[in-house]
Design an enzyme around this catalytic site. Structure first.
Site, PDB file in Angstrom:
ATOM      1  N   LYS A  83       0.851  -1.191   0.000  1.00 10.64           N
ATOM      2  CA  LYS A  83       0.000   0.000   0.000  1.00 10.64           C
ATOM      3  C   LYS A  83       0.889   1.244   0.000  1.00 10.64           C
ATOM      4  CE  LYS A  83      -3.670  -2.634   0.700  1.00 10.64           C
ATOM      5  NZ  LYS A  83      -4.627  -2.912  -0.405  1.00 10.64           N
ATOM      6  N   SER A 100      -9.821  -1.106  -2.063  1.00 12.76           N
ATOM      7  CA  SER A 100      -8.592  -1.435  -1.359  1.00 12.76           C
ATOM      8  C   SER A 100      -8.887  -1.754   0.102  1.00 12.76           C
ATOM      9  CB  SER A 100      -7.597  -0.270  -1.440  1.00 12.76           C
ATOM     10  OG  SER A 100      -6.481  -0.505  -0.621  1.00 12.76           O
TER      11      SER A 100
END
Length: 412
Positions: free
Chosen positions: A260, A355
């Site tokens: 991420k 996400s």
């Protein structure tokens, strides 16, 4: 060719083969010919080029504008070279046989040299002289390009080595084991503390990283991480910063590694208002780049499928990068605020509404979850391989192909 086959008796720590200058030049040329026509040579050249490329694009970001095209061109040249060498090998079987015989003979010579170096002064001069004499015959067989002669002289050299150094040759098994152990230790240190590959498994980082991209991660930039304790005793270069793309061991599901982008660092208050990131009350500007960007996701049951997203360029504290949003308005009008604790970071995927990141418990759905420094494996640096949608040979593998356009792409 004039060669002295009877060198002075000596107890030096290595064989003392006496060769004429012409003999030396011919052997050296043959050795380099074998090296340059090895199927390993293109890969070795590429790895050597990677050594300066990685720190260059990491610490001089602007250099990627010319360094990446150079690396892509070099890779193409080396791929063509590999194909040419392979075709030549297949077309000339005799050359394959000669190369294999020379390779085996050189390994035998190197074994004798290691024994002499390991036991200086302990090998009788007569034994060294016999080996030298036979090695000269074997080298002359190399230059004759006669496979039968090379094979014969190699067997004779092996027999002489067994007769003269048999007791010492038995000890070389430990040398082989220790050499393998050293190589394994180096590989372990490199992977644990310096650099490690990571494969992108999902579309949460679209469009920065695509499914099938494989990246190298810099494991020392944030400090030496002790995996079993998940601690970082000291920093080496710097702490994680906003905008860094990191690979980390998920603290909520420790059997998983995630990738991420760092959005908040210790002490930050992070909010999303209609999709716009706010850090400590200050909006992080973003610009619409494309209203309909098509990205290709993948599901095990249906394979590749297209998705339509809006592409933005986000400026996160001076770090510009791409992000995606599903529709003109964000799915959630307001998210946060999230206050980042000391020694931890707040992360999100660039595919913002698709996400499993800090906002959603890092995949658990249990509320906000931060990433402690000790769980961070490293910073993503560059795409070294991409086996994603489209590209070379994709028609043979259900849409998955080699994406040469993504090779050596820095992760920004």
């Amino acid at each position: 060719m004039t060669v002295s086959a009877n060198p002075p008796a000596t107890s030096e720590s290595a064989p003392t083969v006496q060769r004429s200058p012409e003999h030396e030049r011919a052997l050296r040329a043959l050795l380099w010919r074998d090296r340059l026509t090895s199927l390993w040579m293109p890969l070795i050249v590429l790895l050597v080029a990677y050594v300066p490329y990685l720190p260059l694009i990491e610490f001089v970001p602007d250099s990627a504008s010319w360094a990446q095209p150079f690396m892509q061109g070099l890779a193409l040249v080396l791929l063509v070279a590999f194909g040419g060498i392979l075709a030549w090998r297949l077309a000339v079987p005799r050359e394959r046989v000669l190369r294999a015989l020379r390779h085996d003979a050189r390994e035998l010579m190197e074994e004798m040299e290691r024994i002499h170096k390991r036991l200086p002064g302990k090998i009788a001069p007569e034994a060294t002289a016999r080996l030298d004499e036979q090695q000269l015959r074997l080298e002359e067989a190399f230059l004759s390009a006669d496979a039968a002669r090379i094979e014969k002289e190699t067997k004779t050299y092996d027999a002489v080595a067994t007769q003269t150094l048999g007791v010492f040759r038995k000890q070389t098994a430990w040398d082989l084991f220790s050499g393998f152990g050293k190589a394994l230790a180096v590989a372990f240190v490199v992977r644990i503390f310096i650099i490690e590959p990571y494969k992108i498994p999902s579309g949460s980082m679209f469009p920065t990283l695509e499914i099938g991209d494989q990246v190298f991660i810099n494991k020392f930039i944030y400090g030496v991480r002790l995996p079993l304790t998940n601690t970082v005793p000291f920093q080496i270069v710097r702490a994680p910063a906003r905008g860094d793309v990191i690979v980390f061991n998920n603290p909520m599901q420790t059997d998983l590694d995630f990738i991420k982008r760092v959005v908040g660092v210790p002490g930050d208050k992070v909010e999303l208002i209609d999709g716009v990131v706010h850090i400590n009350g200050e909006a992080q500007g973003r610009t619409l780049v494309k209203e309909d960007l098509v990205v290709f996701n993948k599901h095990d049951s249906i394979g590749w499928f297209p998705e339509h997203r809006r592409l933005y360029e986000e400026n996160l504290s001076g770090h510009k990068h791409a992000v995606l949003q599903d529709a003109p308005t964000a799915r959630s009008e307001h998210e946060g605020p999230y206050v980042v604790p000391p020694g931890e970071v707040f992360v999100m995927g660039d595919n913002r509404e698709n996400s499993s990141d800090s906002r959603y418990g890092l995949g658990t759905g249990g509320g906000v979850a931060f990433v402690p420094y000790g769980f961070i494996k490293g910073k993503a640096m560059v795409i070294w391989l991409s086996l994603g949608y489209g590209g070379w040979f994709s028609g043979l593998f259900d849409g998955t192909g080699l994406r040469t356009d993504r090779l050596f792409l820095p992760v920004r």
